[in-house]
Design an enzyme around this catalytic site. Sequence first.
Site, short mmCIF file in Angstrom:
data_model
loop_
_atom_site.label_atom_id
_atom_site.label_comp_id
_atom_site.label_asym_id
_atom_site.label_seq_id
_atom_site.Cartn_x
_atom_site.Cartn_y
_atom_site.Cartn_z
N HIS A 188 17.96 -36.96 -4.35
CA HIS A 188 17.28 -37.38 -3.11
C HIS A 188 15.78 -37.13 -3.19
CE1 HIS A 188 21.09 -38.26 -1.15
NE2 HIS A 188 21.54 -37.19 -1.78
N TRP A 203 -2.66 -2.82 -1.66
CA TRP A 203 -2.29 -4.23 -1.78
C TRP A 203 -3.11 -4.93 -0.71
CZ3 TRP A 203 0.36 -8.01 1.18
CH2 TRP A 203 0.93 -9.07 0.45
N GLU A 233 18.14 -17.72 -6.00
CA GLU A 233 17.76 -16.35 -6.36
C GLU A 233 17.29 -16.29 -7.82
OE1 GLU A 233 16.81 -13.72 -5.40
OE2 GLU A 233 17.42 -12.11 -6.74
N CYS A 251 0.83 -1.19 0.00
CA CYS A 251 0.00 0.00 0.00
C CYS A 251 0.88 1.26 0.00
CB CYS A 251 -0.94 0.08 1.19
SG CYS A 251 -2.09 -1.28 1.30
N LYS A 295 13.59 -15.15 -9.31
CA LYS A 295 13.35 -14.16 -10.38
C LYS A 295 12.37 -14.72 -11.39
CE LYS A 295 14.80 -12.04 -8.35
NZ LYS A 295 14.81 -11.00 -7.37
N ARG A 343 4.23 -0.49 -4.56
CA ARG A 343 3.89 -0.95 -3.21
C ARG A 343 2.56 -1.71 -3.18
NH1 ARG A 343 6.97 1.93 0.54
NH2 ARG A 343 5.58 1.24 2.16
N LYS A 367 6.44 -4.34 -3.61
CA LYS A 367 7.87 -4.12 -3.46
C LYS A 367 8.31 -4.21 -2.01
CE LYS A 367 11.92 -2.79 -5.10
NZ LYS A 367 12.64 -3.88 -5.76
N ASN A 373 -1.82 2.14 5.65
CA ASN A 373 -0.94 1.03 5.28
C ASN A 373 -0.60 0.29 6.57
OD1 ASN A 373 1.05 -0.67 4.25
ND2 ASN A 373 2.63 0.91 4.36
N GLY A 374 -0.83 -1.02 6.60
CA GLY A 374 -0.54 -1.79 7.82
C GLY A 374 -1.71 -2.68 8.15
N GLU A 405 8.77 -14.97 -9.90
CA GLU A 405 8.13 -13.70 -9.62
C GLU A 405 7.59 -13.03 -10.88
OE1 GLU A 405 11.59 -11.83 -7.47
OE2 GLU A 405 9.95 -10.99 -6.29
O1 M6R Z 1 13.06 -4.68 0.82
P1 M6R Z 1 13.62 -6.02 1.21
O2 M6R Z 1 14.92 -6.30 0.52
O3 M6R Z 1 13.71 -6.22 2.69
O4 M6R Z 1 12.56 -7.06 0.66
C1 M6R Z 1 12.65 -8.43 0.92
C2 M6R Z 1 11.78 -9.21 -0.03
O5 M6R Z 1 10.44 -8.84 0.11
C3 M6R Z 1 12.19 -8.99 -1.49
O6 M6R Z 1 13.53 -9.31 -1.69
C4 M6R Z 1 11.32 -9.81 -2.45
O7 M6R Z 1 11.60 -11.18 -2.31
C5 M6R Z 1 11.54 -9.29 -3.87
N1 M6R Z 1 10.29 -9.26 -4.57
C6 M6R Z 1 12.54 -10.07 -4.63
O8 M6R Z 1 12.61 -9.76 -5.97
#
Ligand code: M6R
Length: 603
Positions: free
Chosen positions: A499, A74, A476, A2, A480, A27, A598, A100-101, A483
Amino acid sequence: MCGISGVVSFHPIDDRLYEGVHHLEYRGYDSCGVAFLENRHIEIRKDIGTVDEVDTKRNLRHLAAHVGIAHTRWATHGKVTRENAHPHTSCGCEFAVVHNGIIANYKELREELKKKGHKFGSETDTEIIAHLIEEHFVRCGDVERAWVGALRQLQGSFALAMISPHEPEHIFCARHESPLIIGVGAESNYVGSDFNAFIDYTKNTVILDDGEYGVVSKDSYSVKSLRSGDVIDKAVTVIPWDSELSRKGGYPHYMLKEIHEQPQAVRTALNIASDDIATVADMVMAAKRTYLLGVGTTYYVALYGQYILATLADLDVSSVSSDEFRYIDKTDASSLVLAVSQSGETYDTVMSLRHAKERGAKTAAVVNVVGSSIARMVDHVILQGSGPEVCVVSTKAALVQMLLLTRLALEIGVRRKVIKPAKHREYEAALTALPGEIETLLNEQSGIIRAAAYRHAHIQNWLFLGRGIYYPIALEAALKMKEVTYIHAEGMPGGFLKHGTLSLVDDKLYTLVMAPPPSCGELHAMTMSSVEEVKARGGFVFGFSYDEKDDIFSERVALAPTHELISPFLPLVGAQLLAYFTATALKRNVDKPRSLAKSVTVA
Ligand code: M6R
């Protein structure tokens, strides 16, 4: 999680609320809305959809009003409907609130308010706040007292902004465990979840801390303690970033722009003062136990940190996902918790740090956003200076965090006499070469990776394999892919495959392998044995590899020979491109993937 924006100005708001939430859309973007004061009445315009979609339906621009607040959502409490979109108002429409929260005690408060005759139009926790303010206002007749009275009843986390025709020259705002800042401009002041809400207009910000609220008018602002009501003298922080940096600059998507910004972001990180790194090294050396924390991508960065500290400094640290930390936290005054966060606002990481601090642990962090909660709460912060990362999917911030943990490991390795001076010089030279090597990869391999992405975009399931320090890189890279493409991609260590997961391998499941340079000896040989295992079962193996003799891959992206130390970074950049181009082939919403935000500032 948000986005909040607000403007109070001598001049008409015009497009400023629209722009504010537009720049905060990363956000959250399932619905949005604005509230502004017109002829001493609150006008609400809101709907489901992105900011542009809602603007088309409801017209969020060209506002003649001088006071207004806006929100991009969000969803947490309640479905994505127009009714649940913010702003929310009280029964008499005398108070409009954006939030927000999460309000933990909203059910109890809602029941109490219902008994008092309040009628609710949404399923949200936010709406109760507008009604609570109204309830207090009926009794005291003063907006600020009603605002404070309502806030004191809330449990949970909130960043809030509120307007009322009873105080037509003011925006009231507050913060508790969710970020909120004030923008101090010329003949206008602003509120925002972060500076993207107003960076086109001012770089001067006042950062609210937990338990503080602000009263903002056209030409002044005051910040007070929610508990005591005392005025708090707050410093003005000047944001070091330009609004231009937050724009796409000719790239079709922020993700591609940010991938291409990596060489520069690495150069900046290499220039971060050695003293800054040395301070954290001191803390690690002094601690009995170091925990590396992050979540999502930053957990994988933390895991990378565990491997690189073991490799270069012969040091055993624990990497823990922030959301799980509370369940195993055994920190005490002899512990160090080193957190990694792009936004510096991630709820699980903030809470883990807070918990560890309460137990007496020392804290440090690598953070990208200046003035963020984590940057301010830890004993020492390394500000990575990677510039704004707008795409929800983290690329440049994560790569730079890995680089900074490598610098930390080098520093500790030298102190622990694991690294000899000549080797140290060799490592330093390798790091200095990294920006140029990323540039070469971007220039020479983007086309090849794009073609591969378009060829394989129909594949629904991927395994991403890596061994040793390539394991966090594989995790990682898989994140990507998930996501941004919505394709299933599972990262795992190469040795883990046999395994269990090997049973999945057939001609429909593709495997991506991150192969180290042959100079890595056994690690290289073992990685190639994983390739053999998959190929033997008829699987297709796509490889990022440094050695032309790695000719058993079904398809291979050839990486230019490089130093072992920086060799994990290049396949990571390659995998970012693969995910990006697969997403464009599938016409995904690259910068704002579905269901994501984000900055995850809720539990
Ligand atoms: O702002 P932060 O780095 O603390 O965020 C952590 C995760 O929410 C963030 O890395 C998330 O996994 C991203 N969407 C990765 O691309």
